[in-house]
Design a protein around this motif. Structure first.
Motif, PDB file in Angstrom:
ATOM      1  N   ASP A   1      18.273 -21.098 -19.192  1.00  0.00           N
ATOM      2  CA  ASP A   1      17.842 -19.792 -18.688  1.00  0.00           C
ATOM      3  C   ASP A   1      19.006 -18.805 -18.613  1.00  0.00           C
ATOM      4  O   ASP A   1      18.856 -17.628 -18.922  1.00  0.00           O
ATOM      5  N   GLN A   2      20.165 -19.310 -18.205  1.00  0.00           N
ATOM      6  CA  GLN A   2      21.315 -18.421 -18.080  1.00  0.00           C
ATOM      7  C   GLN A   2      21.753 -17.910 -19.448  1.00  0.00           C
ATOM      8  O   GLN A   2      22.042 -16.724 -19.630  1.00  0.00           O
ATOM      9  N   GLN A   3      21.768 -18.816 -20.436  1.00  0.00           N
ATOM     10  CA  GLN A   3      22.174 -18.405 -21.781  1.00  0.00           C
ATOM     11  C   GLN A   3      21.176 -17.413 -22.374  1.00  0.00           C
ATOM     12  O   GLN A   3      21.567 -16.449 -23.042  1.00  0.00           O
ATOM     13  N   ILE A   4      19.914 -17.619 -22.102  1.00  0.00           N
ATOM     14  CA  ILE A   4      18.894 -16.690 -22.610  1.00  0.00           C
ATOM     15  C   ILE A   4      19.093 -15.308 -21.994  1.00  0.00           C
ATOM     16  O   ILE A   4      19.047 -14.285 -22.690  1.00  0.00           O
ATOM     17  N   GLU A   5      19.365 -15.296 -20.724  1.00  0.00           N
ATOM     18  CA  GLU A   5      19.601 -14.023 -20.038  1.00  0.00           C
ATOM     19  C   GLU A   5      20.845 -13.343 -20.623  1.00  0.00           C
ATOM     20  O   GLU A   5      20.872 -12.127 -20.834  1.00  0.00           O
ATOM     21  N   GLN A   6      21.872 -14.142 -20.924  1.00  0.00           N
ATOM     22  CA  GLN A   6      23.108 -13.576 -21.496  1.00  0.00           C
ATOM     23  C   GLN A   6      22.847 -12.979 -22.877  1.00  0.00           C
ATOM     24  O   GLN A   6      23.305 -11.873 -23.185  1.00  0.00           O
ATOM     25  N   VAL A   7      22.107 -13.707 -23.699  1.00  0.00           N
ATOM     26  CA  VAL A   7      21.792 -13.192 -25.047  1.00  0.00           C
ATOM     27  C   VAL A   7      20.959 -11.917 -24.934  1.00  0.00           C
ATOM     28  O   VAL A   7      21.235 -10.912 -25.601  1.00  0.00           O
ATOM     29  N   ALA A   8      19.960 -11.955 -24.062  1.00  0.00           N
ATOM     30  CA  ALA A   8      19.078 -10.786 -23.928  1.00  0.00           C
ATOM     31  C   ALA A   8      19.872  -9.570 -23.451  1.00  0.00           C
ATOM     32  O   ALA A   8      19.664  -8.454 -23.944  1.00  0.00           O
ATOM     33  N   ARG A   9      20.782  -9.798 -22.529  1.00  0.00           N
ATOM     34  CA  ARG A   9      21.575  -8.666 -22.019  1.00  0.00           C
ATOM     35  C   ARG A   9      22.464  -8.100 -23.132  1.00  0.00           C
ATOM     36  O   ARG A   9      22.619  -6.889 -23.268  1.00  0.00           O
ATOM     37  N   TYR A  10      23.009  -8.989 -23.941  1.00  0.00           N
ATOM     38  CA  TYR A  10      23.838  -8.506 -25.045  1.00  0.00           C
ATOM     39  C   TYR A  10      22.986  -7.724 -26.056  1.00  0.00           C
ATOM     40  O   TYR A  10      23.386  -6.660 -26.525  1.00  0.00           O
ATOM     41  N   VAL A  11      21.809  -8.260 -26.362  1.00  0.00           N
ATOM     42  CA  VAL A  11      20.926  -7.559 -27.311  1.00  0.00           C
ATOM     43  C   VAL A  11      20.567  -6.176 -26.763  1.00  0.00           C
ATOM     44  O   VAL A  11      20.569  -5.185 -27.483  1.00  0.00           O
ATOM     45  N   ARG A  12      20.300  -6.135 -25.460  1.00  0.00           N
ATOM     46  CA  ARG A  12      19.958  -4.842 -24.857  1.00  0.00           C
ATOM     47  C   ARG A  12      21.140  -3.877 -24.993  1.00  0.00           C
ATOM     48  O   ARG A  12      20.948  -2.682 -25.244  1.00  0.00           O
ATOM     49  N   SER A  13      22.346  -4.412 -24.867  1.00  0.00           N
ATOM     50  CA  SER A  13      23.527  -3.534 -24.952  1.00  0.00           C
ATOM     51  C   SER A  13      23.680  -2.939 -26.349  1.00  0.00           C
ATOM     52  O   SER A  13      24.236  -1.856 -26.518  1.00  0.00           O
ATOM     53  N   LEU A  14      23.172  -3.653 -27.361  1.00  0.00           N
ATOM     54  CA  LEU A  14      23.250  -3.136 -28.736  1.00  0.00           C
ATOM     55  C   LEU A  14      22.470  -1.839 -28.874  1.00  0.00           C
ATOM     56  O   LEU A  14      22.801  -0.985 -29.687  1.00  0.00           O
ATOM     57  N   GLY A  15      21.431  -1.705 -28.072  1.00  0.00           N
ATOM     58  CA  GLY A  15      20.592  -0.517 -28.135  1.00  0.00           C
ATOM     59  C   GLY A  15      21.273   0.732 -27.613  1.00  0.00           C
ATOM     60  O   GLY A  15      20.826   1.859 -27.869  1.00  0.00           O
ATOM     61  N   HIS A  16      22.382   0.511 -26.861  1.00  0.00           N
ATOM     62  CA  HIS A  16      23.109   1.667 -26.346  1.00  0.00           C
ATOM     63  C   HIS A  16      24.157   2.159 -27.319  1.00  0.00           C
ATOM     64  O   HIS A  16      24.823   3.150 -27.070  1.00  0.00           O
ATOM     65  N   ALA A  17      24.301   1.417 -28.429  1.00  0.00           N
ATOM     66  CA  ALA A  17      25.265   1.863 -29.438  1.00  0.00           C
ATOM     67  C   ALA A  17      24.804   3.193 -30.012  1.00  0.00           C
ATOM     68  O   ALA A  17      23.610   3.486 -30.074  1.00  0.00           O
ATOM     69  N   GLU A  18      25.751   3.955 -30.424  1.00  0.00           N
ATOM     70  CA  GLU A  18      25.398   5.271 -30.985  1.00  0.00           C
ATOM     71  C   GLU A  18      24.639   5.090 -32.285  1.00  0.00           C
ATOM     72  O   GLU A  18      24.925   4.173 -33.063  1.00  0.00           O
ATOM     73  N   GLU A  19      23.670   5.967 -32.498  1.00  0.00           N
ATOM     74  CA  GLU A  19      22.883   5.926 -33.730  1.00  0.00           C
ATOM     75  C   GLU A  19      23.831   6.057 -34.919  1.00  0.00           C
ATOM     76  O   GLU A  19      24.721   6.896 -34.925  1.00  0.00           O
ATOM     77  N   GLU A  20      23.605   5.198 -35.891  1.00  0.00           N
ATOM     78  CA  GLU A  20      24.442   5.208 -37.089  1.00  0.00           C
ATOM     79  C   GLU A  20      24.293   6.561 -37.803  1.00  0.00           C
ATOM     80  O   GLU A  20      23.186   7.072 -37.953  1.00  0.00           O
ATOM     81  N   SER A  21      25.410   7.115 -38.216  1.00  0.00           N
ATOM     82  CA  SER A  21      25.346   8.379 -38.948  1.00  0.00           C
ATOM     83  C   SER A  21      25.369   8.079 -40.445  1.00  0.00           C
ATOM     84  O   SER A  21      26.302   7.452 -40.940  1.00  0.00           O
ATOM     85  N   LEU A  22      24.328   8.508 -41.141  1.00  0.00           N
ATOM     86  CA  LEU A  22      24.204   8.172 -42.554  1.00  0.00           C
ATOM     87  C   LEU A  22      24.566   9.375 -43.411  1.00  0.00           C
ATOM     88  O   LEU A  22      24.275  10.520 -43.048  1.00  0.00           O
ATOM     89  N   PRO A  23      25.178   9.116 -44.582  1.00  0.00           N
ATOM     90  CA  PRO A  23      25.641  10.233 -45.425  1.00  0.00           C
ATOM     91  C   PRO A  23      24.499  10.995 -46.111  1.00  0.00           C
ATOM     92  O   PRO A  23      24.656  12.152 -46.463  1.00  0.00           O
TER      93      PRO A  23
END
Lengths: 293, 536
Positions: free
Chosen positions: A126-148
């Motif tokens: 359960d702890q590892q699942i929570e850790q993975v989920a939290r990391y995945v959620r953090s990916l969503g806060h990354a800035e939108e990729e700027s495409l050429p």
């Protein structure tokens, strides 16, 4: 018997496992050294992972590094090292289609998504699942990729190249290849670019892990040769969809030749498009998020 | 009074249906002789999964068709091997329901379900059950929450119900019990929960426990020195697949599962006896007669919970009493079953972890094949070259038929915390799936393990095989095919698409002189037979 088990609480870091093993081995052979339960949980700092000695760690909470570590070993093979998608979905978005909230996200990490190639991870606790989920959620806060590229111009390239003959966008087009209405949510730009240049090299997988659009060449005992994408297969039969969107149901014992050719029914656009067209087309596809009308 | 006599005659004529469902021990001992019934999980104490019925043959099998289908009431995975006793079929439905069916019509006679707690734990495996045992007039089942229950064979009423172990600590039962003389032998699951494994015997009449064999020796007992520190306490060693029995030697043969934690062996230095071993136990005392460890200090979850098959045959010019096993670690083993002497081993499937097996039966390891933080690619996968599903030994061909998984995996190693009732794993795997994996039904020479033929399957199987005196081998696929092969060549002679994955073992029985083949698929149990009349 089990009362004593309840008092056991082992926490051994991978980073001192070798040392612990020696201690255990010595203990087993009568030398000094206590059982693992006697050992402190953070016996030695880990130079390779500075995050592990951070104040947050020492205070008994975890930061994102555990989740990232698990993600990179367990998830990155399909979702990409940075979560931007591969054969698995692009996770660098604030809203994930199957996971509206953290609870749903944790359930997906644990149990997978039925009907897709996303497997359950029953061996994570359960702890590892929570850790993975939290990391995945953090990916969503990354800035939108700027495409050429220019997405509007890319939509014209899509039309002039006839992509719609095989692909649906917002209900319009053909149904031979994948529906692209939401492709920008599912795949990162790198993946889309590779799919245009070298189609079939990193094909998405179905629930059972099979390439979803595998090209098969089958020679029938009446002399016909059928080339098509595998729709389904079992030990005795195979079902194919050809370039004209006709479905062929074949019995393997009636075939005189049968080859999983790999590649894709989709042509490569490496020669057909110049660099600007490709940039524009990628920008257009990356912008398809299921809300285009 | 004529009308009464007439009534009695009619009643008598109808009575053979389950009139006397008695299965005394002697009948189980002679189950091998092949009547219309299927009385134990593997069909006989020697665990051949072979049917002496020969009505369905290579010539007529193409005409096989469904006799009836039983749909389970709550969707789930069916891993049951039905038993058939005097025209009644006893099946289990997931998670732990027992149902009695009329073998002529497929209609339900009774059904029993335990009051299962909602939070029942089954750590590392799905909520399944593999079947029941019968002895005298009682049916025995182990439940997912680790009870052993005795049911009246005629009505399904509970005779007794005992707690084998605490489900809160991850103990569970999925295996079919084995009934012997007055005793019910039952194995335990929980190898991914850090249990201390055991095999139990219960008094069939009262439910009283007669003995317990701990698969992990305690301090002071031989074998405990193979566990570093306190690691034996959470050493696992479950016993989750039904074993075999030799009534003459009075020895039980039972495979023992993986050590815990599964993939992080650093926490349990040593060989970790009796994990990944075959143990031979005295049936009266539960005492260990001998053991043989296939995979010392296992770090890939290659437990030895496969079927030990007892074979009397010539081996290197001498008649011998053998026990053979196609092990999850991809090697085939031949042992003397009275002494445990190692006689022979050979790889029967793709493996990349051992150079060879030495003259004592110990693997010579290939370095660098342990699980790692970044993942180590090894064949076979975590699920092994074969698994719980049964092989079949044909007395007709002297071949052992094995459903083989051809699959590799990246094995990972992580920390492992022991907490009661939680997964205790220390890693995991990412298997090479899809077109990177496949399966075969493989025929092995029983004395050497030499491959005699292969029948290729699209994907690594989860279904066992049955061989018959009619010269056929039956099996099933993940994609829903049930098939019959020529036992000499492996050539497919019949197949039927059931529409759901086959994840069970086939068995055979006869009703009114008609042989039937049974195999569960999807959410149903399929019964196949020849048309009773020649169809135009």
């Amino acid at each position: 018997m089990y009362a004593s088990k309840a008092t056991l609480k082992w926490r051994i870091r991978v980073t001192w496992i070798a040392a612990a093993a020696l201690v255990l081995w010595s203990a087993a052979h009568g030398a000094n050294g206590g059982p693992p339960a006697d050992r402190p949980s953070d016996a030695s700092p880990d130079a390779a992972e500075p995050d592990d000695t951070s104040p947050a760690k020492a205070a008994g909470t975890t930061d994102l590094s555990d989740g990232r570590h698990l993600f990179e070993t367990q998830c990155a093979r399909c979702h990409g090292m940075h979560g931007a998608g591969g054969t698995g979905a692009n996770l660098t978005r604030p809203v994930l289609r199957h996971a509206a909230n953290d609870q749903q996200l944790e359930l997906i990490v644990k149990d997978g998504i039925p009907g897709t190639a996303m497997p359950g991870n029953w061996f994570l606790n359960d702890q590892q699942i929570e850790q993975v989920a939290r990391y995945v959620r953090s990916l969503g806060h990354a800035e939108e990729e700027s495409l050429p590229g220019d997405a509007d111009r890319g939509s014209q390239v899509f039309v002039t190249q006839g992509c719609g003959k095989c692909h649906l966008v917002a209900g319009q087009g053909g149904g031979i290849g994948p529906d692209l209405s939401d492709i920008g949510s599912q795949r990162g730009s790198d993946y889309l670019r590779k799919a245009l240049m070298h189609p079939g090299t990193n094909s998405p997988k179905n629930e059972a892990g099979y390439a979803a659009y595998l090209v098969v060449v089958a020679a029938l005992d009446d002399g016909r040769v059928v080339t098509g994408m595998r729709i389904n297969e079992d030990t005795f039969t195979i079902q194919l969809r050809d370039a004209q969107n006709r479905i062929h149901s074949l019995r393997k014992d009636k075939l005189i030749g049968f080859r999983k050719a790999g590649g894709s029914m989709m042509p490569s656009y490496e020669q057909q498009l110049d660099a600007r067209d490709v940039d524009d087309l990628v920008a257009y596809l990356a912008g398809l998020r299921g809300d285009t009308q | 009074m004529n009308w009464l006599r007439g009534f009695l005659l009619v009643a008598t004529a109808a009575l053979p249906v389950a009139a006397d469902a008695q299965v005394p021990y002697d009948r189980l001992v002679h189950a091998d002789s092949g009547d219309a019934n299927w009385l134990t999980y593997s069909g006989s104490y020697s665990a051949h999964r072979y049917s002496s019925l020969d009505q369905i043959t290579k010539q007529n099998v193409s005409r096989l068709r469904t006799s009836w289908v039983y749909q389970i009431r709550h969707a789930g995975l069916i891993e049951t091997t039905p038993l058939v006793v005097d025209d009644v079929m006893y099946v289990t439905e997931p998670p732990s329901t027992v149902t009695a069916l009329d073998v002529r019509s497929g209609r339900r006679l009774w059904s029993w379900s335990p009051a299962m707690p909602r939070e029942v734990r089954h750590i590392g495996f799905p909520p399944v059950n593999r079947g029941v045992a019968v002895l005298d007039e009682t049916v025995f089942v182990g439940t997912l929450d680790a009870h052993l229950v005795a049911l009246d064979a005629k009505s399904g009423a509970v005779r007794w119900d005992v707690v084998v172990a605490d489900n809160k600590t991850g103990h569970a039962i999925t295996a079919a019990p084995l009934a012997v003389d007055g005793k019910i032998i039952i194995g335990i699951s929980g190898g991914e929960a850090g249990i201390r494994g055991f095999l139990d015997a219960y008094d069939a009449a009262t439910g009283q426990r007669l003995w317990r064999f701990w698969t992990i020796p305690a301090p002071g007992e031989p074998g405990n020195e193979t566990w570093g520190g306190e690691s034996w306490k959470t050493g696992a060693g479950p016993t989750w697949v039904t074993g075999a029995y030799d009534p003459k030697l009075k020895l039980l043969y039972w495979g023992v599962g993986n050590p815990g934690p599964d993939w992080n062996g650093d926490l349990r230095p040593g060989d970790n006896l009796y994990t990944c071993s075959l143990v031979a136990l005295d049936v009266d005392s539960g005492g260990l007669k001998w053991h043989f460890q296939f995979t010392p200090h296992d770090v890939h979850d290659w437990d030895a919970c496969q079927i030990p098959v007892l074979v009397d045959t010539e081996f290197r010019g001498r008649d011998r009493q053998l026990v053979v096993m196609a092990n999850r670690n991809a090697f085939y083993y031949v042992l003397d079953r009275s002494t445990g002497e190692f006689l022979h081993a050979a790889a029967y499937a793709k493996q990349t972890w051992a150079e060879r097996i030495d003259e004592h039966g110990r693997p010579i390891l290939i370095p660098g094949m342990e699980p790692s933080e970044k993942g180590t690619l090894v064949y076979p996968s975590l699920q092994g070259a074969t698994n719980w599903f049964s092989p079949s030994y044909s007395r007709r061909t002297k071949m052992l038929y094995v459903a083989v998984r051809q699959m590799g995996s990246y094995y990972f190693k992580t920390d492992a915390d022991y907490e009661p009732g939680q997964p205790f794993l220390g890693g995991g795997e990412q298997a090479l799936s899809g077109d990177q994996a496949s399966g075969v039904v493989r025929a092995l020479a029983v004395d050497s393990g030499e491959k005699l033929w292969d029948f290729e399957l699209l994907s690594p199987p989860w279904a066992g095989v049955l061989s018959t005196a009619g010269g056929l081998v039956f099996g099933g696929t993940n994609e829903g095919n049930v098939f019959a092969l020529d036992d000499q060549t492996g050539k497919p002679l019949w197949q039927f698409q059931t529409g759901g994955a086959v994840r069970a073992n086939p068995m055979a029985f006869a009703v009114d002189g008609h042989q039937q083949i049974v195999l569960a698929a999807g959410n149903a149990i399929f019964v196949f037979g020849l048309p009773e009349k020649q169809e135009p």
